[in-house]
Design a protein around this motif. Structure first.
Motif, short mmCIF file in Angstrom:
data_model
loop_
_atom_site.label_atom_id
_atom_site.label_comp_id
_atom_site.label_asym_id
_atom_site.label_seq_id
_atom_site.Cartn_x
_atom_site.Cartn_y
_atom_site.Cartn_z
N UNK A 251 0.85 -1.19 0.00
CA UNK A 251 0.00 0.00 0.00
C UNK A 251 0.88 1.23 0.00
N UNK A 252 0.30 2.36 -0.37
CA UNK A 252 1.06 3.61 -0.44
C UNK A 252 0.22 4.75 0.13
N UNK A 253 0.84 5.53 1.02
CA UNK A 253 0.23 6.76 1.52
C UNK A 253 1.00 7.94 0.97
N UNK A 254 0.25 8.94 0.50
CA UNK A 254 0.87 10.11 -0.11
C UNK A 254 0.56 11.35 0.73
N UNK A 255 1.59 12.18 0.94
CA UNK A 255 1.44 13.44 1.68
C UNK A 255 1.82 14.60 0.78
N UNK A 256 1.21 15.75 1.06
CA UNK A 256 1.55 16.97 0.31
C UNK A 256 1.34 18.17 1.22
N UNK A 257 2.35 19.03 1.30
CA UNK A 257 2.25 20.27 2.10
C UNK A 257 1.84 19.98 3.55
N UNK A 258 2.41 18.92 4.12
CA UNK A 258 2.13 18.59 5.52
C UNK A 258 0.83 17.88 5.78
N UNK A 259 0.11 17.53 4.73
CA UNK A 259 -1.21 16.91 4.88
C UNK A 259 -1.27 15.53 4.25
#
Length: 505
Positions: free
Chosen positions: A216-224
């Protein structure tokens, strides 16, 4: 909360936030890890990944949010509390005691004792062998840690985690310094850990590795938190779009230019035992890529051209001016800039402010009667921060607070402020995310379009092929091929880099 096959999660981090002064490093850090899975955590530099990892390591405590381990809310008051809760962090650069043995490093502070409180070395070495057998690797527990490869050092760190009964292993950029063979061995170890019921949180900028090794993969962007998905439901393109929040466009934006006059001319340059008879030219308006395997002598050639290392024989000319051997001031005065491979150790003063780092190479023109004008320093730094689209809190903040990609931009700004005619850049995008890579490539393309000459050293073949107008390949300190952009491909470069082809330059 259960996963699709009915297992309860080992670790859940929900909506964690973390501020550092006025900067909110983490707005919504959320991730769920299940036993028996490798879970990727992806995001650009500055997305909040490092802050999330430090919360799991007990280095930082979140300002808000909730952490559950085995369904029980916990507060990790420090690294010892994190280890006691079954969480171990495997960093990109292991921190072993070099003068101790492998077994001593694994059981540091927990060595088995005999009567009389003496260390039972036989029991300790047997326990180390048992841990390595669980991992399916062979390492001599009595070997001194000094001299171990980075890959073996990481195996020792993983063995230490298993000896502590870690249930969650966080691997932060573990493959950055590994060869392809070592990466495969690490993936074998990850599979073994999963089969034994551990959860692995895998952080990497190499999307192809994530697709090959994670479930599985979790993606973050700009601290979120952005999304979590099974690996079979994502592609490299969809991951990149989620990471950067936009269509990335061309990763290698190469504008055609007609090269002008020769800026750098190196003739028969030799440094005994390091490189031999290296001759090359770089012209205005072109990028010359210097390719080769690790240890081929690429960085050493760059250091010699800039004057950091002395050469044994040969000549270096910049704009027709012959440079003195081993005099970096000569190279700088002639218009040469060097962005080194190790930006943290050789390119920046990490505890110094962003503004002062940018101004470091331009102090002579900013000073008056030996005093540096602070306003001029800030103005210079602000100008380059804007031009390079630097992301930062305050200009006087230590450069250590920036992400890797923004640190690279500071090094670039420091040298571009001198308006060089030749830029030597070593591993321009190592350790930075795909979105920032595209930005750095656009910066290089703009510099070349403006008439600058660029000598680019890179271990990433797609980067060499995507950005270079000509490619020079080194093998064991000698140039074995010179290829035009039309001639260069991965096969031709690798043949020359491994010594199977020697096309004279």
């Amino acid at each position: 909360m259960k996963d699709p096959v009915g297992k309860d999660p080992l670790l859940v981090l929900e909506q964690a936030t973390k501020r550092f002064g006025a900067v909110r490093a983490l707005e919504d850090g959320s991730v769920t890890l299940y036993p028996g899975e490798a879970h990727a955590l992806l995001g650009e530099n500055g997305a909040g990944k490092s802050t999330l990892v430090k919360i799991l390591a007990g280095v930082h405590q979140p300002d808000s949010g909730r952490l559950l381990i085995d369904g029980t809310p916990v507060v990790l008051s420090g690294p010892a509390a994190s280890r006691a809760a079954g969480v171990s962090i495997i960093y990109q650069e292991p921190t072993l005691f070099p003068d101790l043995t492998v077994a001593e490093n694994i059981f540091m502070g927990r060595q088995p004792r005999r009567a009389g409180r003496r260390i039972d070395r036989t029991a300790m070495n047997k326990a180390a062998v048992a841990v390595f057998e669980r991992l399916g690797v062979q390492l001599d527990p009595q070997r001194q840690a000094r001299g171990l490869s980075v890959a073996d050092q990481q195996i020792v760190e993983i063995a230490k985690a298993l000896s502590l009964d870690a249930k969650v292993l966080v691997m932060d950029e573990p493959t950055a310094a590994l060869t392809s063979v070592e990466v495969e061995r690490l993936f074998d170890v990850m599979r073994t850990l999963r089969e034994q019921g551990a959860a692995v949180l895998f952080i990497s900028h190499r999307i192809e590795e994530v697709l090959a090794s994670c479930q599985r993969v979790t993606i973050m962007r700009d601290g979120r938190f952005v999304s979590t998905a099974p690996i079979e439901e994502v592609t490299a393109d969809s991951i990149i779009r989620s990471m950067v929040g936009r269509e990335l466009g061309a990763l290698f934006p190469k504008t055609h230019t007609d090269p002008g006059e020769t800026v750098l001319e190196v003739e028969h340059l030799t440094r005994e035992g390091v490189f031999h008879d290296v001759s090359l030219t770089v012209r205005r308006g072109e990028i010359v890529g210097l390719a080769g395997l690790v240890g081929a002598g690429r960085s050493e050639v760059a250091r010699a051209v800039f004057g950091i290392d002395r050469w044994t024989s040969g000549t270096v000319k910049v704009n027709g001016r012959r440079l003195r051997n081993g005099v970096p001031a000569d190279a700088m005065a002639a218009g040469v800039a060097l962005v080194p491979e190790d930006r943290r150790q050789q390119g920046l003063v990490m505890d110094m402010g962003i503004d002062r780092n940018v101004a470091l190479a331009s102090l002579a023109r900013l000073g008056r009667l030996g005093l540096i004008r602070r306003g001029s320093e800030r103005e210079l730094a602000s100008n380059w921060a804007e031009r390079l689209q630097l992301k930062f809190g305050r200009m006087k903040n230590p450069v250590s607070t920036l992400s890797g990609g923004n640190q690279q931009k500071v090094v670039l700004g420091k040298w571009l402020a001198r308006d060089p005619s030749l830029l030597i850049i070593d591993e321009p995008t190592r350790g930075i995310d795909v979105g920032t890579k595209a930005e750095v490539h656009r910066i290089l393309d703009g510099l070349v379009a403006g008439g600058m000459a660029v000598l680019m050293i890179s271990s990433e073949l797609p980067e060499v092929l995507g950005m270079a107008d000509r490619v020079l390949v080194l093998h064991e300190g000698r140039i074995t091929a010179e290829l035009s952009r039309a001639e260069a491909d991965e096969d031709s470069i690798m043949r020359a880099a491994t010594g199977y082809a020697a096309v004279a330059s």
